[in-house]
Design a protein around this motif. Sequence first.
Motif, short mmCIF file in Angstrom:
data_model
loop_
_atom_site.label_atom_id
_atom_site.label_comp_id
_atom_site.label_asym_id
_atom_site.label_seq_id
_atom_site.Cartn_x
_atom_site.Cartn_y
_atom_site.Cartn_z
N ALA A 208 -6.03 -72.78 39.95
CA ALA A 208 -4.77 -72.06 40.19
C ALA A 208 -4.55 -71.01 39.10
N CYS A 209 -4.81 -71.37 37.86
CA CYS A 209 -4.51 -70.39 36.81
C CYS A 209 -5.65 -69.37 36.65
N HIS A 210 -6.73 -69.53 37.43
CA HIS A 210 -7.76 -68.49 37.49
C HIS A 210 -7.73 -67.78 38.84
N HIS A 211 -6.56 -67.87 39.51
CA HIS A 211 -6.27 -67.10 40.74
C HIS A 211 -7.25 -67.40 41.87
N GLU A 212 -7.69 -68.65 41.94
CA GLU A 212 -8.56 -69.05 43.05
C GLU A 212 -7.74 -69.92 43.99
N ASP A 213 -6.71 -69.31 44.57
CA ASP A 213 -5.75 -70.06 45.37
C ASP A 213 -6.37 -70.63 46.65
N SER A 214 -7.38 -69.94 47.18
CA SER A 214 -7.99 -70.46 48.41
C SER A 214 -8.71 -71.78 48.13
#
Length: 476
Positions: A364-370
């Motif tokens: 989540a905090c590395h913007h890998e929401d998928s």
Amino acid sequence: MRKTFPFLLFLFLLLCLGACAELSTPEPSEAPLRRTRYEIEAELLTDTHTLNVTTTIRYTLPQDLAAVKLRLYANAYQEAVVSPSKVSAAYPVGFDRGWCEVVSISGSEDLPSYDIGVEDPTVLTVRLASKHKRGDELTLSLRTVIRLANVKHRLGYDSDSYTLSGFYPVICPFEDGKYRTDTYYPYGDPFLHETSDFDVTLALPVNMEAAASSLPLDLRTEGKRAIRRYQAAEMREFACVASPRLLYREDRSGDVTVRYYYEKDSKYAETLACIREAVTTFEAAFGSHPYPSFTVVQAPFFEAGMEFSGLAIVNKELSASERKRAILHETAHEWWHGKVGSDEVRHPWQDEALAEYSVLYFYACHHEDSIVKKAVDDATEEYVIYASLKGDAPVSHPLSLGEDGYVETTYRKGLLMMISLAEIKGYDEVNRALRAYTDRHANAVASPDAFLEAMQDLTDDPDYFDRWLYTPLPLE
Ligand SMILES: [Zn+2]
């Protein structure tokens, strides 16, 4: 341990079928006990797959006692250490028996006799010449010979790669006036490790590289043997993987030396960067890493990975994306096992649910929401399928309940318990509570109540965790 995702296997089968107070906290009137110290000399003989081990233990008695109990985990390998469905994954040439022979036991006083296997084949009882008082310091020296099994497990070998954990006698944890002698279950991580100090001298064939719980203090060569010396303070265990094919790269995350040992990884620089980033991310969220170094090593292993203090194994056969997820999970265990210990026999959710949550926090905090969304969807689906067949079950699944449902509750529903809270309160709030939990219980064994106390201000619903952990309710 990181469990491989068995969803496809599960679908295939469907089609076919149509912790109490901190253990180490003394009574208010009692002085704290000295930490147990292990001085271990071990020599690996690869031609016979044996390990000669001399262990000198300095131990302070936790109450008046006439006998001390230890674990000889190598004796668990007399039988299959995995469930029948995993024998072929763990034993490359079929079941292979391992065991531990006790050559001698001596100590700071006469030791009249000892027994092995009264409660469990791994339990060693050493009787003392007389009853000793709480606070008395004993020195025990044990010479053992271990015949290593050909098994991709915590202790064993495959081809020329050797995994060495639980190879020295371990003092049993002491709780409620007696030693804990839990069954060695062939699933989960059937351990409760208090912190100890280690001084290890390890002799390996000179061509071998070694990845261990700490970095070697020195390395010298004697004939065909390379001898490494390690010192490690306040660790849950000391473990090592040795192989002539290991290469390594090193980096730093703040004060922590990060190493990656690999046999085959064309993208080793990316993998090392992932390990470093995991340590950096989890330190920022949960507080400092508990040891001066952290090492990840590729090894033959029947699951995706396995955690030890200062060392994590990842299965060398994993794909790059599987490897990354396993590394994140095992690195998180440096906090949820290494830094804050828990009773992995009775409350396995306590470290596994937090390790699974930490993985998704990293994404989540590395913007890998998928990836986060897919992991939550997969966990939900896996639990719902299980519940539709076997009925709903709580997150808390002691190992004594059996393997059926262990993964679906401990890992999958445990992850959903934590992520549901993060969706309501946000990761920052959840992490703030987890950081207070690690600060308060660093190097101790935290009970479930200690976890609940740290989390109590996170939700207005006082029964939130009780419902998830102990009530067999369906997912909302
Ligand atoms: Zn795990």
